[in-house]
Design an enzyme around this catalytic site. Structure first.
Site, PDB file in Angstrom:
ATOM      1  N   CYS A   1     -28.136   2.153   4.494  1.00 33.20           N
ATOM      2  CA  CYS A   1     -27.693   3.547   4.357  1.00 33.20           C
ATOM      3  C   CYS A   1     -27.701   4.029   2.923  1.00 33.20           C
ATOM      4  O   CYS A   1     -26.654   4.268   2.359  1.00 33.20           O
ATOM      5  CB  CYS A   1     -26.319   3.791   4.943  1.00 33.20           C
TER       6      CYS A   1
ATOM      7  N   GLU B   1     -21.325  -0.229  20.104  1.00 25.26           N
ATOM      8  CA  GLU B   1     -20.404  -0.929  19.189  1.00 25.26           C
ATOM      9  C   GLU B   1     -18.932  -0.601  19.416  1.00 25.26           C
ATOM     10  O   GLU B   1     -18.145  -0.586  18.463  1.00 25.26           O
ATOM     11  CB  GLU B   1     -20.785  -0.640  17.722  1.00 25.26           C
TER      12      GLU B   1
ATOM     13  N   LYS C   1      -1.080   4.275  -1.364  1.00 20.88           N
ATOM     14  CA  LYS C   1      -1.985   4.936  -0.420  1.00 20.88           C
ATOM     15  C   LYS C   1      -1.202   5.865   0.502  1.00 20.88           C
ATOM     16  O   LYS C   1      -1.579   7.006   0.738  1.00 20.88           O
ATOM     17  CB  LYS C   1      -2.696   3.854   0.403  1.00 20.88           C
TER      18      LYS C   1
ATOM     19  N   GLU D   1     -31.339   6.062   5.311  1.00 16.41           N
ATOM     20  CA  GLU D   1     -30.807   7.397   5.094  1.00 16.41           C
ATOM     21  C   GLU D   1     -31.787   8.216   4.266  1.00 16.41           C
ATOM     22  O   GLU D   1     -32.398   7.701   3.347  1.00 16.41           O
ATOM     23  CB  GLU D   1     -29.491   7.296   4.315  1.00 16.41           C
TER      24      GLU D   1
ATOM     25  N   GLY E   1     -26.675   2.658  16.023  1.00 19.55           N
ATOM     26  CA  GLY E   1     -25.876   1.597  16.632  1.00 19.55           C
ATOM     27  C   GLY E   1     -24.551   2.060  17.184  1.00 19.55           C
ATOM     28  O   GLY E   1     -24.256   1.871  18.354  1.00 19.55           O
TER      29      GLY E   1
ATOM     30  N   ARG F   1       0.815  -1.217   0.000  1.00 24.95           N
ATOM     31  CA  ARG F   1       0.000   0.000   0.000  1.00 24.95           C
ATOM     32  C   ARG F   1       0.854   1.275   0.000  1.00 24.95           C
ATOM     33  O   ARG F   1       0.453   2.304   0.536  1.00 24.95           O
ATOM     34  CB  ARG F   1      -0.966   0.015   1.199  1.00 24.95           C
ATOM     35  N   GLU F   2       2.039   1.220  -0.631  1.00 26.41           N
ATOM     36  CA  GLU F   2       2.895   2.413  -0.693  1.00 26.41           C
ATOM     37  C   GLU F   2       2.154   3.555  -1.379  1.00 26.41           C
ATOM     38  O   GLU F   2       2.367   4.727  -1.079  1.00 26.41           O
ATOM     39  CB  GLU F   2       4.178   2.145  -1.500  1.00 26.41           C
TER      40      GLU F   2
ATOM     41  N   GLU G   1     -26.287  -2.875  -3.032  1.00 26.57           N
ATOM     42  CA  GLU G   1     -25.099  -2.936  -3.884  1.00 26.57           C
ATOM     43  C   GLU G   1     -24.819  -4.326  -4.432  1.00 26.57           C
ATOM     44  O   GLU G   1     -24.003  -4.465  -5.328  1.00 26.57           O
ATOM     45  CB  GLU G   1     -23.881  -2.357  -3.164  1.00 26.57           C
TER      46      GLU G   1
ATOM     47  N   HIS H   1     -22.618  12.374   8.159  1.00 29.49           N
ATOM     48  CA  HIS H   1     -21.316  12.438   7.490  1.00 29.49           C
ATOM     49  C   HIS H   1     -20.619  13.763   7.707  1.00 29.49           C
ATOM     50  O   HIS H   1     -19.467  13.937   7.324  1.00 29.49           O
ATOM     51  CB  HIS H   1     -21.470  12.169   5.994  1.00 29.49           C
TER      52      HIS H   1
END
Ligand code: GLN
Ligand code: ZN
Length: 764
Positions: A646, A487, A18, A668, A435, A15-16, A608, A697
């Site tokens: 959501c 949670e 990122k 949502e 939650g 992951r360099e 999805e 958000h």
């Protein structure tokens, strides 16, 4: 016959990529250095593919963020709010489009077809496209100069690009095609001049359901491109599904067609065999799964390849992955921590390329030449198949008897509602949350200390209990009507459950890009799924012991666990979903028998998982709904099942959502500007429903008046006595103070609404 790749992961071995991006955004890595680091990653990826012996290596599939954003920038399609003044868009502008800056909000992002990758949605409103910089030429030259690789540039196809963009009306589509065609032509001509013999043009939209008029537009696009850039050959690449208009697509005036032979339900191969394949074209045979993580059944692949050879001459076949390998992790060799049998059955990007090279070699030199590798691959797959993890007789017995399992609760909703009303005596429009409460740095550091062994399990558990206590007190003080435990013991929605269920494994480095620099490490469902011990009972029961107000149990649902994992390929997804559902049902029952009377089963990922083709929606929704019901149907009438999702694109699946038969759903809405509410105008939804009254958000504390407006709008179509008041989603990303301030306003808005609607409710 040659081996080809369509795209390789961008994120680097470790992951360099990122890390470099995020350092740059944080102001710690100057632009010059970012360019250098990304160049090193880009070349390393090419070198790996070269070393593995791949004949045709893609170039231009690398990106600084997202390939759809790259395409928009290449054509200067930069919305006005970014004050772009022409020329090559600089990096600051590029990242502002992706992430927003102080003057302009970011472009939207959305799911890339049916994958978990998210792309930036171009906005075209009134813009005039022009070619700003032909980045493909640069990257083509770089590969040649630095590594001697004569790569195949990859370009997002014009039609797919437009279909994924927004900010134009349907009637304007033709105009946009006219405006972009000369620019695409120029890109191709410049590539030809630079020496590229072929270009891969990705048109995944061809694997969706298209009408006649779309097909006519596509025919026009490719006829013109071929004319305007005669010096380059086009491989028109499709993926993720079968091409319905097989004849029309294979007759397009291009030089090659790439087909997905893995995610097509067998249709593409059947079309090639039954309808033939044009003798003057190259076939990109997507034989190796570009999206799954399992070693291929190489014998089966060789058989398919043989069949294809009956219809297409050998020198016109490319063996390739079914799609870009962007969707799988880089290399399974690093996973030394996994059980050897499991590791032996994994194929990430590098191993997939090895398989592709092997298939070509087997064809060229005969089976004898690859017999050892082939035998090893077959043995590795068989070892997992025969492992005890896939032979749990308890699970197999239950699945075999599925037809006699309850998929329906004992009473219908109307009867349950009465029982539940009497039990709970909740006020009109009860308030609750989704939650999670803030995952503060303190919470995360506690978890990491426990993971590293610095903290004992007892110490960690008592820390979690302290957090639960703090937030039970907060909820009491706020006066919410239904509580949650918060949670604190989880980091995300699947890992926590996967770690406790049998049949799941977790890689050390199995990262895939989700959007921008964000990567996810999906769990691997490799064996039969079963519940070994209660997962959430202790925390929930502890929370409930502190209060008389009901505390909701909180689980992630079967479809979300399925859709956010890599799933074994020897069973249907449907069957794996039922296995998960049966395991969750035991947890639901354990919660209920411990005195927890409300249980929320979250399903944010149902939507999805929808297939790309509409005609397959009913089948998917049918088994998704059945899996959810299987996990929840055994509770008593008085136990209230909640669910949460959501998103707001709800219209098309509202019947399926209602079929979940959850007593209460929260979804949502605050970002959908009333679209969702409108969908209730022509559909009746009779169960409990909470439309999120504020957007979690944003750190901004919403005003009471804003929430009042949301409530008023919702109550135009929903009855006060079915309505719940809650935020849009879980509060884990928010801070302590802003969470409390927002919830305080929410309670105040609720009190105002109760005063206003009490009468309406009593007359219902
Ligand atoms: N219960 C989860 C939470 O509150 C739901 C999250 C989600 O829907 N993504 O965080
Ligand atoms: Zn949510």
């Amino acid at each position: 016959m040659k081996s080809a790749n369509l795209g390789y992961p961008r994120i680097g071995r470790d992951r360099e990529w990122k890390k470099a991006l995020e350092q740059h955004w944080a102001g710690k890595l100057p632009e010059e250095q970012l360019h250098e680091e990304l160049k090193a990653i880009r070349l390393d990826r090419l070198k790996v593919q070269q070393t593995l012996g791949v004949d045709i290596i893609p170039v231009g599939d690398f990106t600084y963020y997202d390939h759809v954003l790259d395409t928009a920038c290449m054509f200067g399609l930069i919305p006005e709010r970014f004050a772009y003044e022409g020329g090559t868009p600089d990096l600051g502008l590029y990242y502002a489009m992706a992430r927003g800056n102080k003057d302009a909000t970011a472009l939207e992002m959305t799911k890339w077809f049916n994958t978990n990758y998210h792309y930036i949605v171009p906005e075209l409103n009134g813009l005039t496209p022009k070619l700003t910089r032909n980045r493909l030429v640069d990257t083509y030259r770089e590969a040649k100069q630095e590594l001697g690789i004569d790569g195949r540039p990859v370009l997002l196809g014009l039609f797919t690009f437009l279909k994924l963009s927004k900010g134009y009306r349907q009637e304007e589509l033709g105009g946009w095609i006219d405006a972009l065609l000369p620019l695409y032509g120029q890109v191709l001509r410049e590539l030809a001049e630079a020496g590229a013999a072929w270009v891969q043009i990705d048109e995944p939209i061809l694997a969706t359901t298209l009408g006649e008029s779309d097909l006519a537009l596509i025919a026009r696009i490719y006829a013109e491109l071929r004319q305007s850039a005669p010096g380059i050959r086009i491989l028109l690449q499709t993926y993720f599904e079968a091409v319905d208009a097989y004849k029309a697509v294979t007759e397009l005036p291009v030089h090659g067609i790439g087909l997905d032979f893995v995610h097509d339900g067998g249709k593409n191969l059947r079309a090639v065999l039954d309808q033939g394949f044009p003798a003057d074209k190259v076939l990109g045979a997507g034989l190796i799964d570009g999206r799954g993580i399992w070693r291929a059944d190489l014998q089966g692949k060789l058989d398919k390849l043989n069949a294809i050879r009956g219809a297409v001459s050998e020198n016109r076949i490319l063996v390739q992955p079914s799609s870009s390998l962007l969707h799988v992790p880089v290399s399974a060799k690093q996973e030394t921590g996994l059980d050897a049998v499991l590791r032996g059955a994994l194929a990430f990007a590098d191993e997939k390329l090895e398989e592709i090279v092997l298939l070509v070699k087997a064809n060229q030199l005969g089976l004898q030449a690859v017999k050892d590798e082939l035998a090893l691959a077959i043995q590795n797959r068989a070892a997992l198949q025969q492992s005890p993890s896939r032979a749990r007789s308890d699970v197999h017995r239950q699945i075999a008897g599925l037809a006699s399992e309850p998929f329906e609760r004992p009473s219908r909703f109307a009867a349950r509602r009465e029982t539940q009303r009497q039990r709970w005596q909740l006020p009109l429009m009860p308030t609750t949350t989704i939650g999670s409460f803030p995952q503060t740095p303190e919470v995360r550091s506690a978890r990491s200390k426990w993971r590293k062994g610095e903290w004992s399990a007892e110490r960690y558990e008592s820390f979690v209990q302290e957090q639960i206590k703090i937030w039970i007190d907060v909820q009491t003080e706020l006066g919410l009507d239904v509580f949650v435990h918060g949670e604190f013991e989880r980091n995300d929605m699947v890992e926590f459950f996967g770690e406790k269920l049998a049949g799941f494994a977790f890689t050390a480095n199995g990262w895939v890009q989700s959007y921008g620099s964000r990567c996810v490490k999906p769990p691997i469902i490799y064996g039969d799924v079963a519940l070994e011990a209660p997962m959430t009972v202790a925390e929930t029961v502890y929370a409930q012991s502190l209060t008389d107000v009901p505390v909701k149990g909180m689980l992630t649902g079967p479809i979300t666990i399925l859709n956010w994992s890599f799933v074994r390929d020897d069973l249907s997804r449907e069957e794996v979903a039922y296995q998960i559902a049966l395991a969750l049902r035991k947890e639901v029952e354990a919660l209920e028998s411990s005195g927890i009377g409300m249980i929320q089963v979250d399903e944010p990922a149902i939507r999805e998982g929808l297939p790309l083709k509409r005609e397959q929606w009913p089948h998917y929704l049918n088994w998704a709904v059945r899996a959810f019901r299987l996990s929840t149907a055994t509770v008593q009438d008085e136990t209230q099942i909640h669910t949460h999702m959501c998103y707001s694109e709800f219209n098309e699946i509202i019947d399926a959502i209602s079929d979940l038969d959850a007593d209460v759903i929260s979804i949502e809405t605050s970002r959908s500007h009333g679209e969702l509410i409108a969908s209730f105008e022509d559909k009746t939804y009779d169960k409990g429903i909470g439309l999120g009254v504020y957007d979690i958000h944003s750190p901004r504390v919403p005003l009471v008046s804003e929430m009042t407006a949301m409530i008023d709008r919702a109550l135009r179509v929903l009855a006060p006595d079915q309505f719940w008041i809650n935020p849009d989603c879980g509060l884990k990303t928010r801070k302590y103070e802003e969470t409390i301030a927002a919830l305080r306003n929410m309670v105040e808005a609720t009190e105002l609404a109760r005063a206003k609607y009490a009468e309406a409710a009593s007359s219902v």
